[in-house]
Every structure is written in C-alpha cells, then in structure tokens.
Write a protein that holds these residues in place. Structure first.
Motif, short mmCIF file in Angstrom:
data_model
loop_
_atom_site.label_atom_id
_atom_site.label_comp_id
_atom_site.label_asym_id
_atom_site.label_seq_id
_atom_site.Cartn_x
_atom_site.Cartn_y
_atom_site.Cartn_z
N ASP A 1 29.00 -10.05 -23.03
CA ASP A 1 29.62 -8.97 -22.25
C ASP A 1 28.73 -7.73 -22.28
N ASP A 2 28.28 -7.30 -21.11
CA ASP A 2 27.38 -6.13 -21.07
C ASP A 2 28.15 -4.81 -21.05
N ARG A 3 29.49 -4.89 -21.14
CA ARG A 3 30.37 -3.70 -21.17
C ARG A 3 30.21 -2.83 -19.92
N GLY A 4 29.73 -3.42 -18.82
CA GLY A 4 29.55 -2.67 -17.59
C GLY A 4 28.23 -1.94 -17.50
N ALA A 5 27.31 -2.22 -18.43
CA ALA A 5 26.06 -1.47 -18.49
C ALA A 5 25.16 -1.72 -17.27
N ILE A 6 25.07 -2.97 -16.81
CA ILE A 6 24.19 -3.26 -15.68
C ILE A 6 24.67 -2.52 -14.43
N SER A 7 25.98 -2.54 -14.18
CA SER A 7 26.52 -1.80 -13.02
C SER A 7 26.25 -0.31 -13.15
N ARG A 8 26.34 0.20 -14.36
CA ARG A 8 26.08 1.63 -14.58
C ARG A 8 24.60 1.93 -14.29
N MET A 9 23.71 1.06 -14.68
CA MET A 9 22.30 1.28 -14.41
C MET A 9 22.00 1.22 -12.91
N LEU A 10 22.69 0.33 -12.20
CA LEU A 10 22.53 0.28 -10.74
C LEU A 10 22.92 1.62 -10.11
N GLU A 11 24.00 2.15 -10.61
CA GLU A 11 24.53 3.40 -10.06
C GLU A 11 23.63 4.59 -10.36
N VAL A 12 23.09 4.63 -11.58
CA VAL A 12 22.40 5.83 -12.05
C VAL A 12 20.89 5.77 -11.89
N LEU A 13 20.29 4.63 -12.21
CA LEU A 13 18.84 4.58 -12.32
C LEU A 13 18.12 4.20 -11.03
N ILE A 14 18.75 3.38 -10.20
CA ILE A 14 18.07 2.97 -8.95
C ILE A 14 17.69 4.18 -8.10
N PRO A 15 18.55 5.19 -7.96
CA PRO A 15 18.18 6.34 -7.14
C PRO A 15 16.98 7.13 -7.66
N VAL A 16 16.64 7.00 -8.96
CA VAL A 16 15.52 7.79 -9.49
C VAL A 16 14.26 6.94 -9.67
N THR A 17 14.26 5.71 -9.16
CA THR A 17 13.03 4.91 -9.15
C THR A 17 12.44 4.97 -7.75
N SER A 18 11.12 4.98 -7.70
CA SER A 18 10.47 5.08 -6.40
C SER A 18 10.61 3.76 -5.65
N LEU A 19 10.38 3.79 -4.35
CA LEU A 19 10.58 2.62 -3.50
C LEU A 19 9.63 1.48 -3.85
N GLY A 20 8.52 1.77 -4.53
CA GLY A 20 7.57 0.72 -4.88
C GLY A 20 7.88 0.03 -6.20
N VAL A 21 8.94 0.45 -6.87
CA VAL A 21 9.27 -0.12 -8.18
C VAL A 21 10.27 -1.25 -8.02
N ARG A 22 9.92 -2.44 -8.54
CA ARG A 22 10.86 -3.56 -8.57
C ARG A 22 11.76 -3.44 -9.80
N VAL A 23 13.01 -3.82 -9.64
CA VAL A 23 13.97 -3.78 -10.75
C VAL A 23 14.53 -5.18 -10.94
N MET A 24 14.31 -5.73 -12.13
CA MET A 24 14.78 -7.07 -12.47
C MET A 24 15.99 -6.95 -13.40
N MET A 25 17.16 -7.30 -12.89
CA MET A 25 18.40 -7.28 -13.67
C MET A 25 18.66 -8.68 -14.24
N VAL A 26 18.83 -8.77 -15.56
CA VAL A 26 19.03 -10.06 -16.22
C VAL A 26 20.36 -10.05 -16.96
N SER A 27 21.13 -11.11 -16.79
CA SER A 27 22.42 -11.24 -17.45
C SER A 27 22.56 -12.65 -18.00
N GLY A 28 23.58 -12.84 -18.85
CA GLY A 28 23.87 -14.15 -19.39
C GLY A 28 25.06 -14.77 -18.69
N GLN A 29 25.17 -16.08 -18.73
CA GLN A 29 26.25 -16.77 -18.02
C GLN A 29 27.63 -16.42 -18.58
#
Length: 348
Positions: free
Chosen positions: A181-209
C-alpha cells in the motif's frame, strides 16, 4: 544446518521484510545450507521461493507474541531447524523470552532499542545507528551486533559494484513507494511533482500488484493523458530502471539501500512511522533529500524538496556519497557471521 525464517509481509506492512529474508536465505542455500519460512501467506510464495525454501508454513493468526513464538518453536522442531532469522517488528520481549528459555538461537532484525534484545545477533543496517544504545539493549551475554549500511541486504542484481554515475541534465525520474500500500503517495506525486518537471523529463511510476490504490492511479493517469508519464506494476528489472534514471522519489524503506548501491540520487517521502529515522539518517549523510512524512508535509515543501533534489550539484554529491556508504558485500558479511555463530551452537 537448517535456518528458519520468521517474517511479516503484506500490503499494509509492505514486502521489504520478505525480500531481504529471501535474499539471505538464497545466500545460505547457495552455500549448501537449507532454509524454511514461517509466517507470510502462501500466496506470496513464488516459483523462485520454492527453490529456496524447503518448507513454507503460513501463519495468519497472531493471538499473542508468546503464542506465535510457541508455534514457531513447534515448526522449528518439526523441520529440524538449528537457527532462526526473525524479521517482524511485532516480536517483543515476551516473544524472545519464549525462544530464549527454549534454548533457541537467532538473528533478529531490530530497529528499536527501547526493549531488551535477547538475540545472538541483532541487525540494523540503517545509517547513523546508535551503537551505544544497542550495546545497552543487547541482553544476551554472547550476543553481537551488526550495525550500519555495510550490513544492508541487497538483491543479487544490486550486488555488482556500480560504476560512478554520470550526472547531467535531468531526463528520467523514478517514483516508487514499495510493493504494498503506497498510502496514496503515487497519486500525490502526480498532483504535485509533474507540474514542476520540464516537458523533456520522463517520469516512471512503479507500483506493486498488492497496492490497493492502483486502479485510482490508472484512472488519474488516463485523465491526465500525459505521454511522458509511464506506470508499471511489478516490473521484472528494478535495477535497470534505477541505473537508467537520474533521480528517484522513494519511501524510506528497503529500496533506499538499492538506490544507494546504484549511486542513484534520492528524494525520500516517508509513508510509515518506522521510516522516519532512516530517511533522516540518509539526509544527514548527504545521500538524499528528505521531504518529510507524507501525511504531514504540504505541497509547497514537496515541490521545494524535489527542486532541490533535481539540481545537478545536489545529485552529483548525493550519488558520490551513496556509493561511499553502501557497497555490494552486505549479504556476504551477514551470511558469514551468522553461519559462524550458528555453527558454534550446533557444535560444527
């Protein structure tokens, strides 16, 4: 000799305990010893586990520490185990007392020094471990302590010394908060961090089944329709992802040691109370930027920590320091020390 592992694993507590027990058991089996497992659900026993553990006993009911200890002893006798490895933070003084009075010997993963430790070996691989506190807590007169990152248990793919990492422009960020259980951390990172990364930066989100938040993450990604964001569940080669990334956003658990071994700079967001001290220690040692506990930190602080961790100068210093602290030999040190102690009690 036969080694019996007792660990706790699941979506709530995570799978770091099981992972390091697997790695240590595999090292023992490769040296000609045998291993058995007690505790985790049979559904977590993989094909590779069946090649490592000669037997696996599920124990889903925890009525009391003393009762679980007695069940563990019964299983140890049934499979002729000589030595135990305990990796479960529910193991308290009462649990240990049952084993000690029965004449059992064991290694114990232990992050607390607030209670007596009766183990033959106590292990805590976190940075900045208080050596004196463990000396006071270790009540076994023959007990020894294995303390610090030199005893970190790394999977085989991380035990090859990594070359010095080239640090330049940020191109790929790895976001990973464990297999449970990621406690909602990945969704929080999507909300907060994606807007402050430049368009050329790839973001790889990894989770467990076993992360119950996976459906929500998929839904949010579909709504964002951002092609530079990838989301994968249980990828087969985490080591390659770490080697190909320029920065990792992680929880404060087992993955921090693997990232350090790769020289991968980190921003840490703790998602459980028992990750706080380790995350702080990584930051104090210059290996990571610690943003704080997920439930207590505001978005402004998350963004500021990410921006600081993204700087070339920050990543360069973190990478160098990480590989100074974590090498590829931790499991060998633990396995060598444990087999010597176990053999001394087995008379061999």
């Amino acid at each position: 000799m036969k080694f019996l592992f007792r660990c706790n694993a699941g979506p709530t507590v995570g799978f770091g305990h099981l992972m390091r027990c697997r790695v240590l058991a595999q090292a023992l089996v490769c040296k000609g010893y045998t291993a058995a497992m007690f505790g985790p659900a049979l559904s977590y026993c993989s094909e590779s586990d069946r090649a490592i553990f000669s037997s696996w006993r599920e124990s889903s009911d925890w009525s009391s520490a003393a009762d679980d200890a007695r069940q563990l002893l019964l299983f140890a006798r049934s499979c002729s185990a000589n030595f135990m490895v305990l990796d479960d933070y529910r193991i308290n003084e009462n649990y240990q007392q049952v084993l000690y009075e029965a004449g059992m010997h064991w290694l114990q993963f232990e992050s607390s020094t607030s209670r007596p430790i009766l183990a033959d070996i106590v292990l805590n691989s976190s940075p900045n471990v208080d050596q004196e506190a463990y000396a006071r807590a270790l009540h076994n007169p023959k007990g020894i302590a294995m303390l610090g990152p030199q005893y970190s248990i790394l999977r085989p793919e991380f035990r090859r010394p990594a070359p010095a990492r080239r640090i330049d422009a940020l191109k790929q960020v790895l976001v990973m908060f464990g297999a449970g259980d990621d406690r909602g951390a990945i969704s929080r990172m999507l909300e907060v961090l994606i807007p402050v990364t430049s368009l050329g930066v790839r973001v790889m989100m990894v989770s467990g089944q076993h992360n119950p938040n996976n459906p929500l993450i998929v839904k949010r990604l579909a709504a964002m329709s951002n092609h530079r964001i990838s989301f994968v569940i249980d990828p087969p080669d985490i080591a390659s992802l770490m080697h190909s990334s320029d920065l990792a956003v992680l929880a404060g658990g087992t993955a921090t040691f693997e990232a350090a071994a790769c020289g991968l700079p980190m921003m840490i967001v703790a998602i459980a109370d028992n990750q706080w001290s380790q995350a702080e220690a990584w930051a104090e040692n210059g290996v990571a930027v610690y943003a704080g506990p997920l439930e207590a930190i505001d978005n402004a602080r998350l963004k500021a920590a990410f921006i600081e961790a993204s700087k070339v100068s920050s990543r360069r210093s973190m990478s160098i320091r990480a590989q100074e602290i974590v090498d590829a030999c931790g499991v060998d040190r633990v396995e060598d020390g444990m087999t010597v102690v176990a053999a001394s009690y087995a008379g061999g």
